[in-house]
Scaffold this active site. Structure first.
Site, short mmCIF file in Angstrom:
data_model
loop_
_atom_site.label_atom_id
_atom_site.label_comp_id
_atom_site.label_asym_id
_atom_site.label_seq_id
_atom_site.Cartn_x
_atom_site.Cartn_y
_atom_site.Cartn_z
N LYS A 134 35.10 32.55 51.06
CA LYS A 134 35.07 32.41 50.14
C LYS A 134 34.74 30.72 49.93
CE LYS A 134 35.72 36.43 48.56
NZ LYS A 134 34.41 37.46 47.13
N GLU B 24 37.79 33.91 39.38
CA GLU B 24 38.77 34.74 39.28
C GLU B 24 39.05 35.12 40.93
OE1 GLU B 24 35.37 36.11 40.84
OE2 GLU B 24 35.24 34.84 38.86
N SER C 114 35.43 39.42 57.81
CA SER C 114 35.21 38.35 56.23
C SER C 114 36.06 37.07 55.93
CB SER C 114 35.01 39.25 54.82
OG SER C 114 35.53 40.11 55.02
#
Length: 394
Positions: free
Chosen positions: A90, A112, A379
């Protein structure tokens, strides 16, 4: 197979677009223009490369899972996004968008989050650049991701609980959108995945494709001394980590497999498999595959993994599905939990529950994948999920 940027309507084939309130249209057009200007500016790329290298820790390594390869009977590698700063992919997107927000003169950023990793990455980027930060998070996710909530607050971010609906990612996105409508003059909204109205799906993909571009250099079958991948596997919720690793390989001979959340089973209706079991419609500003009833009302998703607990998916994935560029499958909660334990005990790597879905599919398909070189996009790391898994194991 030719891949191009979205068309002038912001669409990938029939998917994407700008289905947004009129009050947001000027902001979306402004954002598109700002991103195009930044993306063509060498100084923006220089600053982004500097931060990705010295702050985020890129390039992330690729790692051959020797013990697990032997157990599964294939050549298994991991692209280690769990080793990026904050523990997931991210941060690639939030650093890029925060730089863009600063360039646009926006003093406040909202976001969010479901699993909390995007919230932590946004709070981290804002702390780095001195920008005010607020993150919307569903009340249910706040309970199951308490560690990440504390991390966000520690970084100076306001975490805003969302109690509407079941209190998961969909509800957090809706509330963040409402905030942006009301504060658009001073606020930039960092969407955490390749979802939402144009230009977000395209922009987030551009920030995340560094994953696949690095992998091409790290596993080129030549100078690297490592084989080329035969198969690349990634979990898919909104789809940013998958698009990040898929995009540079799209149209090549590499098989691309996205793994969605089958939750309690597709037959139960309690899942998050938008591409596998959904249909085209509009959600959060774009046309894509989503979970909906016969009247077009969005259904609630379910996954043991907060990051996959979303009833839609990025529109470019929808395009990849319909064009046959990638294939999409699903894995249940129980299968993902088993894979979570498998990786932890065989390789000393505790994965995010999201990534565990990708590993579960590989484990299930081991016979068909025998002798293949398989890369899983790892991830995120599982620190955030350990307390939840421990409770479920009791």
């Amino acid at each position: 197979m030719t891949l191009i940027r979205p068309d002038e309507r912001g669409r990938f084939g029939e998917f994407g677009g700008r289905f947004a309130p009129e009050t947001l249209m000027p902001a979306l057009l402004e954002l598109e223009a700002a991103f195009e200007a930044a993306w063509s500016d060498p100084s923006f790329h220089a600053e982004l490369r500097h931060l990705l290298r010295d702050f985020v820790g890129r390039p992330t390594p690729v790692y051959r899972a020797d013990r697990l390869s032997q157990e599964l009977g294939l050549d298994l590698w991991f692209k280690r996004e769990d080793l990026a700063h904050t523990g997931a992919h991210k941060i690639n997107n939030t650093v890029g968008q925060a730089l863009l927000a600063k360039r646009m003169g926006k003093p406040r950023i909202i976001a969010e989050t479901g699993a909390g990793q995007h919230g932590v990455a946004t709070a981290t980027a804002c702390a780095l650049l001195g920008i005010e930060c607020a993150v919307y998070m569903g009340a249910t996710d706040i309970e199951r991701q308490a560690l990440n909530v504390y991390r966000m607050r520690l970084l100076g971010c306001e975490v805003i609980p969302v109690t509407k609906g079941p209190g998961t990612l969909k509800d957090a996105v809706s509330e963040a959108m409402r905030d942006w409508v009301a504060t658009v003059e001073t606020t930039h909204y960092i969407i955490g995945s390749v979802v939402g109205p144009h230009p977000f799906p395209w922009m987030v993909r551009e920030f995340q494709k560094v994953i696949g571009e690095e992998l091409q250099e790290q596993m080129d079958g030549g100078d690297s001394g490592r084989p080329r991948p035969d198969v690349i596997v990634a979990c898919v919720g909104g789809g940013s980590n998958a698009m990040g690793i898929f995009y540079p390989y799209a149209g090549s001979s590499v098989r691309l497999v996205g793994v969605e959340a089958a939750g309690h089973g597709l037959e139960t209706g309690e899942h998050g498999a938008s591409l596998v079991a959904g249909s085209p419609g509009v959600i959060h500003g774009s046309r894509t595959y989503l979970l909906q009833d016969d009247a077009g009302q969005v259904l609630e998703a379910h996954s043991v993994s907060a990051g996959l607990d979303y009833p839609g998916v990025g529109p470019e994935h929808a395009n990849f599905k319909d064009r046959g560029i990638a294939e999409y499958v699903s894995i249940t909660d129980a299968e993902a939990m088993e894979a979570f334990h498998l990786l932890s005990r065989t390789e000393g790597i505790i994965p995010a529950l999201e990534t565990a879905h990708a590993l579960a599919w590989v484990a299930n398909e081991r016979d068909d994948l025998a002798g293949k070189t398989v890369v899983i996009n790892l991830s995120g790391r599982g620190d955030k999920d350990v307390q939840q898994v421990a409770a479920l194991d009791e």
